[in-house]
Scaffold this motif. Structure first.
Motif, PDB file in Angstrom:
ATOM      1  N   SER A 119       0.854  -1.189   0.000  1.00 21.43           N
ATOM      2  CA  SER A 119       0.000   0.000   0.000  1.00 21.43           C
ATOM      3  C   SER A 119       0.884   1.231   0.000  1.00 21.43           C
ATOM      4  CB  SER A 119      -0.926   0.014   1.220  1.00 21.43           C
ATOM      5  OG  SER A 119      -0.193   0.319   2.398  1.00 21.43           O
ATOM      6  N   SER A 197      -5.713   2.415 -10.478  1.00 18.26           N
ATOM      7  CA  SER A 197      -7.164   2.257 -10.426  1.00 18.26           C
ATOM      8  C   SER A 197      -7.631   1.930  -9.012  1.00 18.26           C
ATOM      9  CB  SER A 197      -7.613   1.168 -11.399  1.00 18.26           C
ATOM     10  OG  SER A 197      -6.998  -0.071 -11.091  1.00 18.26           O
ATOM     11  N   SER A 198      -6.773   1.285  -8.216  1.00 18.81           N
ATOM     12  CA  SER A 198      -7.139   0.969  -6.838  1.00 18.81           C
ATOM     13  C   SER A 198      -7.008   2.180  -5.927  1.00 18.81           C
ATOM     14  CB  SER A 198      -6.255  -0.165  -6.308  1.00 18.81           C
ATOM     15  OG  SER A 198      -4.924   0.276  -6.080  1.00 18.81           O
TER      16      SER A 198
END
Length: 306
Positions: A119, A197-198
């Motif tokens: 992340s 896109s996430s």
């Protein structure tokens, strides 16, 4: 993407640093080494589509000179670029996007699995290796702020390395999932990937740019023929391998096939640039105080014929 240092002219057409004044000639500055992004152009050349429309295509391979500068200084008619380079420049560039190759952003952040980066929060105290653009740094900084990471804790460096040949000094790279990721898979490299896109950010990349107010009527034909080239590529993967190897014989066949499969559902069928997507990028930049340039003149659908 990082710039390669060698300037290769496939056809010598620069006269005193300017484009030769031939109305049937289009010079295109590429942004990277041969890859699947160019297959529409490569195939259209191979199939003779440009020639049928009385267009002579000349390609300038990537160099230390940006595609934006090559277009601005009239050394190329068109260039392969990215939306952020137009919107996030320090001063407004006299450039316009006329065509997007894909309907959505297929890029993201790639890292080796042993780096344990899954992340944006994991970017803290890591080294991000990029190609040195100011737009790139602005986006990394904005993502850090959005995810509660001190951007000063991210070591952002410019490097000639890429994800495949990195010697371990880099933790994170920006990559196209249909190219670098496929190369990594082919080379047996385990990786983590964070697609844009996430992260709820979608914008056009790569795009084709022209000089502002350059109203060359050949651009409509160029877009039409390039889309035909993409469509032919999807329908004939073996021919794609042969054509790609005309530009770089070292690309493995499987990487070409996997990359083609990855882009086939995202090829822009008309080249259309949706104003909403541009506005979303602009508004995102405003939210994170990136001071984007005005959207006026940044893109046009003037040359879209379908």
């Amino acid at each position: 993407m990082q710039k390669f240092k060698t300037l290769l002219l496939l056809s010598l057409l620069l006269i005193s640093g300017c484009i030769a004044k031939n109305l049937n000639q289009i010079t295109i500055a590429l942004d990277y080494s041969p890859n699947i992004n160019y297959i529409g152009i490569y195939m259209a050349i191979h199939q003779g589509y440009y020639q049928q429309d009385n267009i002579n295509i000349n390609l300038i391979n990537a160099s230390s000179i940006s595609t934006e500068q090559l277009v601005i200084t009239n050394q190329a008619n068109l260039g392969v670029s990215y939306s952020e380079n137009l919107l996030f420049s320090d001063t407004k560039l006299p450039l316009t996007s006329i065509y997007s190759l894909y309907t959505q952003n297929l890029s993201g952040f790639i890292s080796r699995t042993d780096k344990n980066i899954t992340s944006i929060k994991d970017f803290a105290n890591k080294t991000y290796c990029g190609w040195g653009s100011k737009a790139e740094k602005k986006i990394i900084t904005a993502f850090a702020k959005e995810n509660g990471v001190d951007s000063n804790s991210i070591n952002i460096v410019n490097t000639d390395h890429n994800f495949i040949n990195d010697n371990g000094s880099c933790d994170i790279f920006w990559s196209y999932e249909y190219w670098s990721n496929k190369q990594a898979k082919f080379n047996g490299i385990d990786y983590n990937y964070i697609p844009l896109s996430s992260l709820n950010l979608n914008y056009y990349t790569p795009i084709i740019i022209s000089k502002e107010n350059d109203t060359n009527p050949l651009y409509s034909l160029f877009i039409k023929d390039t889309i035909k080239g993409f469509n032919d590529a999807i329908n004939d993967p073996q021919l794609v391998i042969n054509v790609m190897h005309q530009y770089d014989q070292q690309i493995p066949d499987q990487v070409i096939i996997d990359s083609l499969e990855a882009i086939k559902n995202y090829i822009n069928p008309t080249g259309y640039l949706d104003p909403i997507i541009w506005e979303q990028l602009y508004n995102w930049a405003i939210t994170y105080n990136l001071k984007p340039q005005s959207l006026e003149g940044v893109f046009t659908n003037e040359y879209i014929t379908n």
